[in-house]
Write an enzyme that holds these catalytic residues in place. Structure first.
Site, mmCIF file in Angstrom:
data_model
loop_
_atom_site.group_PDB
_atom_site.id
_atom_site.type_symbol
_atom_site.label_atom_id
_atom_site.label_comp_id
_atom_site.label_asym_id
_atom_site.label_seq_id
_atom_site.Cartn_x
_atom_site.Cartn_y
_atom_site.Cartn_z
ATOM 1 N N PRO A 9 0.761 -1.353 -0.128
ATOM 2 C CA PRO A 9 -0.359 0.130 0.193
ATOM 3 C C PRO A 9 0.850 1.553 0.013
ATOM 4 O O PRO A 9 1.558 1.390 0.753
ATOM 5 C CB PRO A 9 -1.095 0.100 1.766
ATOM 6 C CG PRO A 9 -0.407 -1.526 2.170
ATOM 7 C CD PRO A 9 0.599 -2.001 1.253
ATOM 8 N N ASN A 10 0.352 1.714 -0.631
ATOM 9 C CA ASN A 10 1.289 4.182 -0.451
ATOM 10 C C ASN A 10 1.526 3.548 -1.284
ATOM 11 O O ASN A 10 2.603 4.926 -2.006
ATOM 12 C CB ASN A 10 0.596 4.468 0.770
ATOM 13 C CG ASN A 10 0.176 4.692 1.100
ATOM 14 O OD1 ASN A 10 -1.561 4.615 0.596
ATOM 15 N ND2 ASN A 10 -0.336 3.433 2.104
ATOM 16 N N ARG A 17 4.429 10.598 -2.277
ATOM 17 C CA ARG A 17 5.263 11.045 -0.401
ATOM 18 C C ARG A 17 5.611 10.753 -0.225
ATOM 19 O O ARG A 17 6.985 10.570 -0.335
ATOM 20 C CB ARG A 17 4.053 9.587 -0.274
ATOM 21 C CG ARG A 17 5.106 8.565 -0.366
ATOM 22 C CD ARG A 17 4.453 7.259 0.538
ATOM 23 N NE ARG A 17 3.973 6.709 1.704
ATOM 24 C CZ ARG A 17 4.443 5.060 1.815
ATOM 25 N NH1 ARG A 17 4.600 4.417 1.030
ATOM 26 N NH2 ARG A 17 4.629 5.303 2.889
ATOM 27 N N TYR A 22 11.287 8.714 1.322
ATOM 28 C CA TYR A 22 11.079 7.546 0.524
ATOM 29 C C TYR A 22 11.786 8.097 -1.074
ATOM 30 O O TYR A 22 11.958 7.642 -2.234
ATOM 31 C CB TYR A 22 9.848 7.135 0.082
ATOM 32 C CG TYR A 22 9.184 6.856 1.353
ATOM 33 C CD1 TYR A 22 9.606 5.334 1.475
ATOM 34 C CD2 TYR A 22 8.292 6.944 1.644
ATOM 35 C CE1 TYR A 22 8.843 5.120 3.329
ATOM 36 C CE2 TYR A 22 7.308 7.071 2.979
ATOM 37 C CZ TYR A 22 8.150 5.627 3.532
ATOM 38 O OH TYR A 22 7.424 5.061 4.619
ATOM 39 N N ASN A 73 7.802 -5.638 -1.728
ATOM 40 C CA ASN A 73 7.331 -3.991 -0.661
ATOM 41 C C ASN A 73 6.414 -4.316 0.471
ATOM 42 O O ASN A 73 5.899 -3.871 -0.311
ATOM 43 C CB ASN A 73 7.770 -3.031 -0.685
ATOM 44 C CG ASN A 73 8.495 -2.047 0.280
ATOM 45 O OD1 ASN A 73 7.342 -2.089 1.499
ATOM 46 N ND2 ASN A 73 9.211 -0.847 -0.459
ATOM 47 N N ALA A 76 2.994 -0.650 4.512
ATOM 48 C CA ALA A 76 2.578 -0.908 6.181
ATOM 49 C C ALA A 76 2.041 -2.554 6.894
ATOM 50 O O ALA A 76 2.488 -2.748 7.495
ATOM 51 C CB ALA A 76 1.144 0.334 6.401
ATOM 52 N N GLU A 97 12.574 -9.524 0.974
ATOM 53 C CA GLU A 97 11.457 -8.035 1.928
ATOM 54 C C GLU A 97 12.288 -7.374 1.447
ATOM 55 O O GLU A 97 14.312 -7.119 1.945
ATOM 56 C CB GLU A 97 11.149 -8.557 2.955
ATOM 57 C CG GLU A 97 10.589 -7.550 3.559
ATOM 58 C CD GLU A 97 8.879 -7.724 4.802
ATOM 59 O OE1 GLU A 97 9.337 -8.900 4.963
ATOM 60 O OE2 GLU A 97 9.417 -6.950 5.853
ATOM 61 N N HIS A 99 12.674 -2.715 1.921
ATOM 62 C CA HIS A 99 12.245 -0.693 1.988
ATOM 63 C C HIS A 99 13.083 -0.282 1.789
ATOM 64 O O HIS A 99 14.245 -0.493 1.513
ATOM 65 C CB HIS A 99 11.743 -1.558 3.864
ATOM 66 C CG HIS A 99 10.990 -2.382 4.307
ATOM 67 N ND1 HIS A 99 9.604 -2.054 4.391
ATOM 68 C CD2 HIS A 99 11.222 -3.762 4.984
ATOM 69 C CE1 HIS A 99 9.169 -3.403 4.709
ATOM 70 N NE2 HIS A 99 10.750 -3.974 5.253
ATOM 71 N N ARG A 106 13.177 4.154 12.091
ATOM 72 C CA ARG A 106 12.120 4.823 12.478
ATOM 73 C C ARG A 106 10.937 4.832 13.717
ATOM 74 O O ARG A 106 11.739 4.192 14.885
ATOM 75 C CB ARG A 106 11.405 4.767 11.170
ATOM 76 C CG ARG A 106 12.230 4.993 10.075
ATOM 77 C CD ARG A 106 11.132 4.734 8.651
ATOM 78 N NE ARG A 106 10.565 5.315 8.954
ATOM 79 C CZ ARG A 106 8.905 5.675 7.545
ATOM 80 N NH1 ARG A 106 9.570 4.956 7.018
ATOM 81 N NH2 ARG A 106 8.328 7.111 7.752
HETATM 82 C C1 DQA Z 1 8.047 1.563 3.614
HETATM 83 C C2 DQA Z 1 7.947 1.471 5.380
HETATM 84 C C3 DQA Z 1 6.941 1.022 6.208
HETATM 85 O O1 DQA Z 1 6.642 1.073 7.262
HETATM 86 C C4 DQA Z 1 5.736 2.025 5.037
HETATM 87 O O2 DQA Z 1 4.535 1.375 5.761
HETATM 88 C C5 DQA Z 1 5.734 2.146 4.332
HETATM 89 C C6 DQA Z 1 7.768 1.408 3.020
HETATM 90 C C7 DQA Z 1 9.350 0.947 3.069
HETATM 91 O O3 DQA Z 1 9.991 1.000 1.621
HETATM 92 O O4 DQA Z 1 10.081 1.797 3.909
HETATM 93 O O5 DQA Z 1 5.205 2.211 3.276
HETATM 94 O O6 DQA Z 1 8.091 -0.311 3.289
#
Ligand code: DQA
Length: 154
Positions: A9-10, A17, A22, A73, A76, A97, A99, A106
């Site tokens: 998501p996102n 964002r 990011y 990835n 959240a 995985e 990030h 964080r």
């Molecule tokens: C994320 C880190 C997560 O905590 C966050 O919710 C994201 C992006 C990252 O790629 O750094 O949406 O997965």
């Protein structure tokens, strides 16, 4: 060799964002870089992004028997989703995985990834370059598995 890239998501909002966290690249730009690596290394690659947990679980299940490696990835959902972890455990496909940010630097709620236990390894904190590192890693894992199988059959 086929790799499935699954984005949570996102991540479709990358480039817009929280750029200080990011970075400036869009998801499409990140995928173009991965596609380049894939082409150069004779890898078939497919991309999927969803904001819905169930769709991500469906996509992981669809990968069973059809791909050799997963880069995910879970965004959240990393911090909340037993369902995604169980799906990864069920298909048992080599998974890395990713990030973009360093989740350990964080907020406390981001410092635990529930899904990470279902991966061979986690790459976190290298910005968009995390995806490139994940490509190299999953490629290497698959090559080693192919080699191991060849030796078994000798
Ligand atoms: C994320 C880190 C997560 O905590 C966050 O919710 C994201 C992006 C990252 O790629 O750094 O949406 O997965």
């Amino acid at each position: 060799m086929k790799i499935s890239v699954i984005q949570g998501p996102n991540l479709n909002m990358l480039g817009i964002r929280e750029q200080h966290i990011y970075g400036p690249l869009t998801l499409e730009q990140i995928h173009l870089g991965m596609e380049k690596y894939a082409k150069e290394n004779d890898i078939e690659i497919e991309f999927f992004q969803s904001n819905l947990e169930g769709e991500i679980i469906d996509r992981i299940q669809e990968a069973f028997g059809s791909v050799d490696g997963i880069i995910i990835n879970p965004a959240a959902f990393s911090h909340t989703s037993i369902g995604i972890k169980d799906a990864l455990m069920a298909v048992n496909i080599p998974t890395v995985e990713v990030h973009i940010s360093n989740i350990y630097q964080r907020e406390e709620f981001r410092q635990k990834s529930i899904t990470a236990g279902a991966s061979m390894g986690v790459i976190t904190g290298f910005g968009a370059f995390s995806y490139h590192l994940a490509m190299i890693s999953v490629h290497q894992i698959i090559l080693e598995q192919i080699e191991a199988k060849k030796n078994e059959n000798k």
